[in-house]
Design a protein around this motif. Structure first.
Motif, short mmCIF file in Angstrom:
data_model
loop_
_atom_site.label_atom_id
_atom_site.label_comp_id
_atom_site.label_asym_id
_atom_site.label_seq_id
_atom_site.Cartn_x
_atom_site.Cartn_y
_atom_site.Cartn_z
N ALA A 84 0.78 -1.31 0.18
CA ALA A 84 0.11 0.20 -0.16
C ALA A 84 1.00 1.09 -0.01
CB ALA A 84 -0.90 -0.01 1.33
N MET A 85 2.03 1.17 0.67
CA MET A 85 2.93 2.61 0.72
C MET A 85 3.74 2.60 -0.68
SD MET A 85 2.45 3.83 3.39
CE MET A 85 0.68 3.09 3.47
N LEU A 86 3.92 1.25 -1.33
CA LEU A 86 4.35 1.53 -2.87
C LEU A 86 3.48 2.07 -3.64
CD1 LEU A 86 6.32 -1.91 -2.97
CD2 LEU A 86 7.25 0.30 -2.55
N TYR A 87 2.22 1.63 -3.49
CA TYR A 87 1.09 2.16 -4.18
C TYR A 87 0.89 3.67 -4.12
CZ TYR A 87 -3.76 2.57 -6.01
OH TYR A 87 -4.80 3.15 -6.71
N LEU A 88 0.93 4.28 -3.09
CA LEU A 88 0.50 5.82 -2.84
C LEU A 88 2.09 6.44 -3.12
CD1 LEU A 88 -0.89 5.90 0.83
CD2 LEU A 88 -1.84 5.97 -1.30
N ASP A 89 3.16 5.80 -3.15
CA ASP A 89 4.52 6.45 -3.43
C ASP A 89 4.40 6.46 -5.08
OD1 ASP A 89 7.07 7.58 -2.85
OD2 ASP A 89 7.76 5.89 -3.91
N GLY A 90 4.08 5.51 -5.76
CA GLY A 90 3.78 5.58 -6.90
C GLY A 90 2.72 6.67 -7.57
N LYS A 91 1.68 6.60 -6.64
CA LYS A 91 0.60 7.45 -7.03
C LYS A 91 1.05 8.85 -7.28
CE LYS A 91 -4.12 8.58 -6.04
NZ LYS A 91 -4.02 10.04 -5.70
N ARG A 92 1.91 9.23 -6.02
CA ARG A 92 2.57 10.78 -6.19
C ARG A 92 3.64 10.99 -7.06
NH1 ARG A 92 4.57 11.23 0.48
NH2 ARG A 92 2.31 11.01 1.36
N HIS A 93 4.32 9.96 -7.44
CA HIS A 93 5.38 10.04 -8.58
C HIS A 93 4.72 10.35 -9.99
CE1 HIS A 93 8.55 8.76 -5.84
NE2 HIS A 93 9.39 9.44 -6.56
N TYR A 94 3.38 9.42 -10.21
CA TYR A 94 2.71 9.58 -11.40
C TYR A 94 2.16 10.98 -11.52
CZ TYR A 94 -1.10 8.88 -14.79
OH TYR A 94 -2.02 9.09 -15.79
N GLU A 95 1.63 11.45 -10.37
CA GLU A 95 0.79 12.76 -10.25
C GLU A 95 1.90 13.93 -10.56
OE1 GLU A 95 -1.37 12.84 -6.80
OE2 GLU A 95 -2.98 11.58 -7.71
N SER A 96 2.85 13.86 -10.12
CA SER A 96 4.16 14.63 -10.22
C SER A 96 4.45 14.73 -11.64
CB SER A 96 5.48 14.19 -9.36
OG SER A 96 6.42 15.20 -9.67
N ALA A 97 4.49 13.59 -12.60
CA ALA A 97 5.00 13.34 -13.71
C ALA A 97 3.77 14.24 -14.65
CB ALA A 97 5.02 12.10 -14.02
N LEU A 98 2.51 14.06 -14.16
CA LEU A 98 1.53 14.84 -14.93
C LEU A 98 1.61 16.22 -14.77
CD1 LEU A 98 -1.80 12.69 -14.08
CD2 LEU A 98 -0.28 12.76 -16.21
N LYS A 99 2.02 16.66 -13.83
CA LYS A 99 2.14 18.16 -13.58
C LYS A 99 3.40 18.65 -14.49
CE LYS A 99 0.74 18.48 -8.51
NZ LYS A 99 1.07 18.83 -7.37
N THR A 100 4.52 17.88 -14.45
CA THR A 100 5.40 18.33 -15.36
C THR A 100 5.10 18.46 -16.95
OG1 THR A 100 7.08 17.35 -13.68
CG2 THR A 100 7.93 17.44 -16.00
N ALA A 101 4.33 17.45 -17.39
CA ALA A 101 3.78 17.29 -18.46
C ALA A 101 2.97 18.51 -18.98
CB ALA A 101 3.00 15.99 -18.94
N GLU A 102 2.12 18.94 -17.95
CA GLU A 102 1.33 20.04 -18.15
C GLU A 102 2.02 21.43 -18.25
OE1 GLU A 102 -1.32 19.88 -14.82
OE2 GLU A 102 -2.62 18.29 -15.58
N LEU A 103 3.25 21.60 -17.50
CA LEU A 103 4.14 22.97 -17.40
C LEU A 103 4.72 22.75 -18.65
CD1 LEU A 103 5.54 22.54 -14.00
CD2 LEU A 103 3.64 24.34 -14.66
N ASN A 104 5.17 21.59 -19.21
CA ASN A 104 6.04 21.70 -20.72
C ASN A 104 5.22 21.95 -21.60
OD1 ASN A 104 8.15 20.97 -19.17
ND2 ASN A 104 8.13 18.61 -19.53
N SER A 105 3.67 21.64 -21.70
CA SER A 105 2.84 22.09 -22.77
C SER A 105 2.44 23.50 -22.69
CB SER A 105 1.72 21.12 -22.64
OG SER A 105 0.82 21.34 -21.51
N LEU A 106 2.74 24.25 -21.79
CA LEU A 106 2.39 25.71 -21.75
C LEU A 106 2.92 26.47 -22.63
CD1 LEU A 106 1.77 26.01 -18.05
CD2 LEU A 106 0.06 25.47 -19.69
#
Length: 357
Positions: A335-357
């Motif tokens: 469960a901790m691995l799941y949450l940590d992965g979810k955090r990294h995935y959401e961080s990657a999404l934010k990076t992708a959004e910033l790069n598209s601006l």
């Protein structure tokens, strides 16, 4: 900053011999080889920064530069063509007392113009070659508003890393929202007819996390050593990436595409002759995206001792039509691995959004 700026060409278009080194079994580019080159280039940029005016041509640098952290590598999603040259460029973008951040980008020629492939931030540290203690590095002189903005971004990156470390699940409990996510996942796995917490069933279109992993062991030969007779960090990154890619390939049943790499800590050097264990695990899936974590450790069979050296985080996407099976944790550890992965995935999404601006 301009003193450390440099650029170089990976001659895929002009050298058939070099191109052969970068091709995979499908005739496409091996991204792991590109990651390896970026690490070499980051070290080179830092050596340009710590260059002394009294240094004579050919004389060794007074400091050792080693990779401490791959902060983030964000990819544009463009295809990397195997028959066109790639240009790497970058410079030292931020400097502390003993650490340096490098900002780098890769571009490839298309229709007569350089098209951006990726942007990367690496954090390097300087050490005295004789005693391996931390060494002070040259400060940065900011000559323009643009350089001041780049430096402020480096400061912001440092602050973000500190905040991320403070909120790590290895130190702090999950947030209330994250606890609710885990509880809802747990409820999905209960058999409503059993009326007990003991009986667990797998929801439709799902896979237990324990069944989404691959392992590998590598004998660390001198061929892949760096200047300091340790295993080259870029080699470790390539091996971890290719194992993660393979796992994502198996899970998605289509060739996955890398979209983000981040938070790779080089916690301790890997000695020549070590047994390097790589454990790849899919820890989070969202629609067609996969977050893969690779844990690297070295084991001394004679002493029975095993130590963590690196943790790698990769975000892949599948270009298939079907949604991917979700990953369901079974234990608190998972469960901790799941949450940590979810955090990294959401961080990657934010990076992708910033790069598209």
């Amino acid at each position: 900053m301009k003193d450390s700026y440099d650029e170089c060409i990976i001659p895929l278009g002009n050298s058939a011999m070099e191109r052969e080194k970068y091709l995979n079994f499908k005739g496409a580019i091996r991204t792991g080889k590109i990651l390896e080159d970026i690490d070499v280039f980051a070290v080179w940029l830092c050596y340009k920064h710590v260059l002394l005016h009294t240094q004579k041509p050919g004389q060794s640098a007074p400091l050792s530069i080693v990779t401490a952290l791959v902060d983030k590598i964000s990819l544009s999603g463009h295809t990397i063509y195997p028959d066109e040259d790639i240009k790497m460029s970058g410079h030292v973008s931020w400097v502390g007392k003993t650490s340096l951040e490098t900002s780098m980008q890769l571009e490839q020629m298309e229709s007569g113009e350089w098209r951006k492939l990726l942007h990367a931030y690496f954090v390097m540290v300087a050490r005295h070659p004789d005693n391996q203690e931390s060494a002070f590095v040259n400060p940065l002189i900011l000559d323009s508003p643009q350089e001041e903005a780049i430096f402020r971004q480096g400061e912001a990156n440092k602050t973000r890393r500190q905040k991320w470390s403070h909120q790590s699940l290895l130190r702090s409990a999950p947030s209330e929202q994250e606890r609710e996510v885990l509880h809802n996942l747990f409820l999905e796995t209960l058999d409503p007819k059993a009326h007990t917490f003991k009986v667990r069933v797998l929801p439709p279109c799902s896979l237990w996390m324990e069944n989404a992993k691959l392992k590998n062991v590598i004998i660390c030969h001198p061929q892949e050593r760096n200047l300091y007779n340790k295993m080259f960090g870029g080699f470790l990154m390539r091996q971890a990436y290719e194992l993660a890619w393979t796992l994502a390939y198996v899970h998605s049943k289509t060739r996955p595409v890398i979209v983000n790499v981040d938070d790779i800590w080089f916690r301790q050097p890997v000695e020549i002759g070590s047994l390097l264990y790589l454990h790849a695990q899919i820890v989070y899936v969202k629609d067609r995206d996969m977050q893969v974590r690779v844990h690297a450790s070295v084991k001394d069979p004679e002493k029975g001792k095993e130590e963590t050296t690196n943790t790698f985080h990769f975000t892949f996407t599948s270009r298939g039509d079907d949604l991917l099976p979700r990953i369901i944790p079974r234990s608190y550890h998972e469960a901790m691995l799941y949450l940590d992965g979810k955090r990294h995935y959401e961080s990657a999404l934010k990076t992708a959004e910033l790069n598209s601006l």
